[in-house]
Design an enzyme around this catalytic site. Structure first.
Site, PDB file in Angstrom:
ATOM      1  N   GLU A  53      32.758  32.254  34.145  1.00  0.00           N
ATOM      2  CA  GLU A  53      33.754  33.232  34.585  1.00  0.00           C
ATOM      3  C   GLU A  53      34.772  33.555  33.486  1.00  0.00           C
ATOM      4  OE1 GLU A  53      35.009  32.647  38.880  1.00  0.00           O
ATOM      5  OE2 GLU A  53      34.097  30.697  38.496  1.00  0.00           O
TER       6      GLU A  53
ATOM      7  N   SER B 255      32.412  32.760  41.801  1.00  0.00           N
ATOM      8  CA  SER B 255      32.057  34.160  41.578  1.00  0.00           C
ATOM      9  C   SER B 255      30.591  34.470  41.860  1.00  0.00           C
ATOM     10  CB  SER B 255      32.405  34.590  40.132  1.00  0.00           C
ATOM     11  OG  SER B 255      33.796  34.638  39.978  1.00  0.00           O
TER      12      SER B 255
ATOM     13  N   ARG C 161      43.276  31.161  47.955  1.00  0.00           N
ATOM     14  CA  ARG C 161      42.656  32.244  48.724  1.00  0.00           C
ATOM     15  C   ARG C 161      41.438  31.672  49.441  1.00  0.00           C
ATOM     16  NH1 ARG C 161      39.825  35.453  45.339  1.00  0.00           N
ATOM     17  NH2 ARG C 161      37.929  35.000  46.521  1.00  0.00           N
TER      18      ARG C 161
ATOM     19  N   GLU D 216      34.760  29.196  51.429  1.00  0.00           N
ATOM     20  CA  GLU D 216      35.344  28.312  50.418  1.00  0.00           C
ATOM     21  C   GLU D 216      36.831  28.574  50.275  1.00  0.00           C
ATOM     22  OE1 GLU D 216      33.969  28.994  46.409  1.00  0.00           O
ATOM     23  OE2 GLU D 216      33.776  31.139  46.730  1.00  0.00           O
TER      24      GLU D 216
ATOM     25  N   ASN E  65      39.590  28.973  47.243  1.00  0.00           N
ATOM     26  CA  ASN E  65      39.749  29.235  45.808  1.00  0.00           C
ATOM     27  C   ASN E  65      41.153  28.784  45.392  1.00  0.00           C
ATOM     28  OD1 ASN E  65      37.250  31.166  45.252  1.00  0.00           O
ATOM     29  ND2 ASN E  65      38.179  31.780  47.188  1.00  0.00           N
TER      30      ASN E  65
ATOM     31  N   GLY F 189      41.269  34.966  41.416  1.00  0.00           N
ATOM     32  CA  GLY F 189      41.421  35.957  40.358  1.00  0.00           C
ATOM     33  C   GLY F 189      42.701  36.766  40.483  1.00  0.00           C
TER      34      GLY F 189
END
Length: 307
Positions: free
Chosen positions: A13, A145, A254, A269, A271, A275
């Protein structure tokens, strides 16, 4: 304040992280902070331990950034940083262990099994078929991702999907494919006072919310707030805050879900370092409540200093 931003990194990523880091640095400069940008590489750990700053923003994603490794280095060097600590980062990154915690605490998850690379002795395909019928999902246990993820539509795809997953991690998860609407919830706040921002529904241009849909401009449509019944929306937000707390997250995270036609939200999931690019979801959620990108980044600092 004098603030360092770690970005780039060496995971799959990296390109996303470069964009996240640029956004963070520009926002911090706009707020009058002195900013040091560091394109992070694990071989240059000593550069991190010698930082003379008031705070560190971690703009890294995936392995060697979101998995607790960088956080452990900063902890040992006694350098404060924004976001979750070592344990929360490692737990959230390990999808298999996170799912066990969610299950135990009553947050619905898709049925799944985890397989290690050493078990891939030529019988793994048959082992999978003992428990799953297409369509189902095969993905790396510790990756982000959607890298290495395959939606297996027929039995002929299983071998290739297993190989793809193991290219990214030594463990893979096989789980039921849950069809539904993809939604996500941004969570932030001091420990014990976390709150959920408006739910975002994600409508990808591709068949599912893949890498291109996430990061290419126009790759997906974000509907804020998501068009959900009030009771369902409240349940999803409650689950998101609970998942954040169960993982031990700090400052912000998130949480991603799939909502079925029967209005059952299945958690995907958490995070811990979502991002922060121009197409990212957390900034869109903040914008929906009247908070600009720059003010959002400043709020992360405020929350961190209150912990």
């Amino acid at each position: 304040m004098k603030i360092a931003v770690l970005y780039g990194g060496v995971s799959g990523e990296r390109e996303v992280s470069l964009s996240t880091g640029t956004g963070m640095m520009n926002a911090l400069k706009a707020k009058g902070h002195e900013v040091i940008g560091i394109d992070f590489h694990p071989n240059h750990i000593t550069e991190i331990t010698k930082l003379d700053v008031d705070l560190v923003f971690i703009g890294l994603h995936g392995k060697y950034g979101e998995d607790g490794k960088v956080q452990s280095v900063l902890d040992m060097a006694n350098i404060p940083y924004v976001g979750s600590g070592v344990l929360a980062s490692a737990l959230a990154m390990d999808k298999s262990k996170a799912k066990q915690i969610f299950d135990y605490n009553g947050i619905p998850t898709a049925k799944s099994r985890t397989y290690a690379k050493y078990e891939n002795d030529g019988t793994l395909r048959e082992q999978v078929l003992q428990h799953f019928t297409p369509p189902f999902v095969i993905k790396p246990n510790q990756e982000g991702s959607t890298l290495g993820l395959t939606i297996v539509q027929n039995e002929d795809d299983i071998g290739k999907a297993i190989a793809e997953g193991f290219q990214h991690d030594d463990e893979i998860i096989v789980e039921d494919y849950v069809k539904g609407r993809e939604v996500t919830v941004a969570v932030w706040g001091e420990k014990g006072k976390e709150e959920a921002l408006p739910i975002i529904e994600i409508i990808p241009k591709n068949d599912y919310y893949d890498y291109e849909s996430k990061y290419k401009v126009g790759g997906s449509e974000h509907i804020v707030p998501a068009k959900l019944d009030d009771d369902i929306a409240a349940t999803i937000q409650k689950y998101a805050v609970l998942a954040h707390q169960l993982m031990g997250c700090e400052t912000y995270s998130r949480v991603d879900f799939i909502v079925t036609e029967e209005n059952i939200p299945f958690i995907l999931e958490v995070n811990t370092l979502p991002g922060m690019t121009p197409t990212s979801l957390f900034p869109d959620a903040a914008k929906a409540v009247g908070i600009s990108y720059e003010d959002m980044i400043e709020k992360f600092i405020h929350i961190s200093l209150q912990q």
